[in-house]
Design an enzyme around this catalytic site. Sequence first.
Site, PDB file in Angstrom:
ATOM      1  CG  HIS A 145       6.608   8.096   4.430  1.00  0.00           C
ATOM      2  ND1 HIS A 145       5.662   7.710   3.520  1.00  0.00           N
ATOM      3  CD2 HIS A 145       7.393   8.994   3.799  1.00  0.00           C
ATOM      4  CE1 HIS A 145       5.871   8.343   2.369  1.00  0.00           C
ATOM      5  NE2 HIS A 145       6.918   9.126   2.511  1.00  0.00           N
ATOM      6  CD  GLU A 276      10.517   9.291  -4.482  1.00  0.00           C
ATOM      7  OE1 GLU A 276      10.701   8.463  -3.563  1.00  0.00           O
ATOM      8  OE2 GLU A 276       9.389   9.684  -4.818  1.00  0.00           O
ATOM      9  CD  GLU A 312       6.677   8.975  -7.369  1.00  0.00           C
ATOM     10  OE1 GLU A 312       7.308   8.687  -6.320  1.00  0.00           O
ATOM     11  OE2 GLU A 312       5.555   9.506  -7.352  1.00  0.00           O
ATOM     12  CG  HIS A 315       8.318  12.373  -8.534  1.00  0.00           C
ATOM     13  ND1 HIS A 315       9.066  12.034  -7.434  1.00  0.00           N
ATOM     14  CD2 HIS A 315       7.031  12.409  -8.114  1.00  0.00           C
ATOM     15  CE1 HIS A 315       8.262  11.862  -6.392  1.00  0.00           C
ATOM     16  NE2 HIS A 315       7.023  12.085  -6.783  1.00  0.00           N
ATOM     17  CG  ASP A 340       8.844   5.427  -5.532  1.00  0.00           C
ATOM     18  OD1 ASP A 340       9.285   4.319  -5.176  1.00  0.00           O
ATOM     19  OD2 ASP A 340       8.619   6.364  -4.734  1.00  0.00           O
ATOM     20  CG  ASP A 351       3.049  13.121  -7.559  1.00  0.00           C
ATOM     21  OD1 ASP A 351       2.948  12.257  -8.435  1.00  0.00           O
ATOM     22  OD2 ASP A 351       3.830  13.033  -6.591  1.00  0.00           O
ATOM     23  CG  ASP A 353       1.432   9.585  -6.238  1.00  0.00           C
ATOM     24  OD1 ASP A 353       2.474   9.566  -6.902  1.00  0.00           O
ATOM     25  OD2 ASP A 353       1.335  10.192  -5.146  1.00  0.00           O
TER      26      ASP A 353
HETATM   27  C1  XUL Z   1       5.938  12.033  -3.084  1.00  0.00           C
HETATM   28  C2  XUL Z   1       6.607  10.729  -3.090  1.00  0.00           C
HETATM   29  C3  XUL Z   1       6.900  10.157  -1.759  1.00  0.00           C
HETATM   30  C4  XUL Z   1       8.204   9.441  -1.669  1.00  0.00           C
HETATM   31  C5  XUL Z   1       8.554   8.995  -0.284  1.00  0.00           C
HETATM   32  O1  XUL Z   1       5.638  12.535  -4.336  1.00  0.00           O
HETATM   33  O2  XUL Z   1       6.850  10.155  -4.120  1.00  0.00           O
HETATM   34  O3  XUL Z   1       5.840   9.351  -1.401  1.00  0.00           O
HETATM   35  O4  XUL Z   1       8.222   8.325  -2.501  1.00  0.00           O
HETATM   36  O5  XUL Z   1       8.578  10.005   0.631  1.00  0.00           O
HETATM   37 CO    CO Z   2       7.785   8.308  -4.537  1.00  0.00          CO
END
Ligand code: XUL
Ligand code: CO
Length: 480
Positions: A145, A276, A312, A315, A340, A351, A353
């Site tokens: 970002h 996304e 993702e 997600h 992702d 989330d 991650d």
């Molecule tokens: C948030 C997410 C972000 C995007 C980029 O859940 O996945 O990090 O990948 O903004």
């Molecule tokens: Co993402």
Amino acid sequence: MKEAYRVFLLLSLCLSLSACIASSANTCPAYLETKCGDDTSGDWKGEFFPGIPKIKYEGPSSKNPLSYKWYNAEEVVLGKKMKDWFRFSVAFWHTFRGTGADPFGAPTKSWPWEDGTNSIAMAKRRMRAHFEFMDKLGVNRWCFHDRDIAPDAKTLAETNANLDEVVELAKELQKGTDIIPLWGTAQLFMHPRYMHGGATSSELGVYAYAAAQVKKAMEVTHYLGGENYVFWGGREGYQTLLNTDMKRELDHLAAFLQAAVDYKKKIGFNGILLIEPKPQEPTKHQYDWDAATSFAFLQKYGLTGEFKLNIECNHATLSGHSCHHELETARINGLLGNIDANTGDPQIGWDTDQFLTDISEATLVMLSVVRNGGLAPGGFNFDAKLRRESTDVEDMFIAHISGMDTLARGLRNVAKLIEDGSLGELVRKRYQSFDSELGALIEAGKGDFETLEKKAMEWGEPTVSSAKQELAEMIFQSAL
Ligand code: XUL
Ligand code: CO
């Protein structure tokens, strides 16, 4: 602002780990009146990761945690080198801005190169650490970002100048290597100005600011040779429909994305634009809910052909689907652009991650990727971070190695399934009644009801075969 309140605010901001990147006490968000940004310390001398070698493939019998057991970059599997199937990327925000803060706790990581500021000097030092990390890991793509890599300043012009300075260093570090961004994006969710959204904000001034930010982020992504550009609408959604004009917000979002398409063409950026999908978090309901919703939106506004999807995995599960479902929905509609790669936790509803380490899940993911013929110019971005409790520098490497090895096993398993052929045969047989004259007529859109009624009368009660789900599962499991 009082320190206690500041900490409370930061912790409240951090419900989503991905939203924590610049908001922890360690990284000093520029919008708070603090002494951040005053650091003038010089460049880091020497290695950032002493003692960590270049990670090599040692094969499945190796016990060395700092080696690949399944990912062998140059090895050809299903007609392509493994590195070309994956096109792995390091997510700058998780790996270099993740602090370990969560909604209930302060940062836990104290990387030796961090000085606790959000200064330009710190941003540059962090960028150098990032390039050494990629080099040692043997990964040649990265994602960022705008605000991860360079600090916000008081005005947009000053913020852009900060970004240019850090981008210039990244460009220099890329020189002589094959490292480029897999994708860049604009962070339109952290700053309080974006509390109602960026492109869907009720405030015209915010819409304009978001446009300016995306314009700049596209320019720097292009300058760095980036191959894709991502739109994740973390705050493009609503908290309640009672105060929301949903149609107007969606019209604004479409106008914004059309302007992005126009600008991309104007500057000669040939990268793929990716949406996304995510259903919620941080908003209650995000407009790009899932792959199918995003496809419908793109179709309604005439934007198909200009966009693909960045799926993702966690997600997908947050939207009540599986990652495989989302990948297949994107794929059959010609929209599978990037992944992702991550996973969630079945007991935690947000989330998280996490790095994907489930071999069965990785095999399903790779089934879609192989059916898609790969992802290029997209790839696999590790939108994943260390657990809060993992605090050793080597954990950064171990996490990526483990994620890469898991996906590599997935690819090897798909090769076994394809070679064996029985799963493909099971599916083919299941639909074989349509491999007929009438079936072809139906699939050509010419199966009218009168003809079908005549056939139904003539044939009588149809015979219905078993779906063989357990057999399909048995074949799948035997490849793992
Ligand atoms: C948030 C997410 C972000 C995007 C980029 O859940 O996945 O990090 O990948 O903004
Ligand atoms: Co993402």
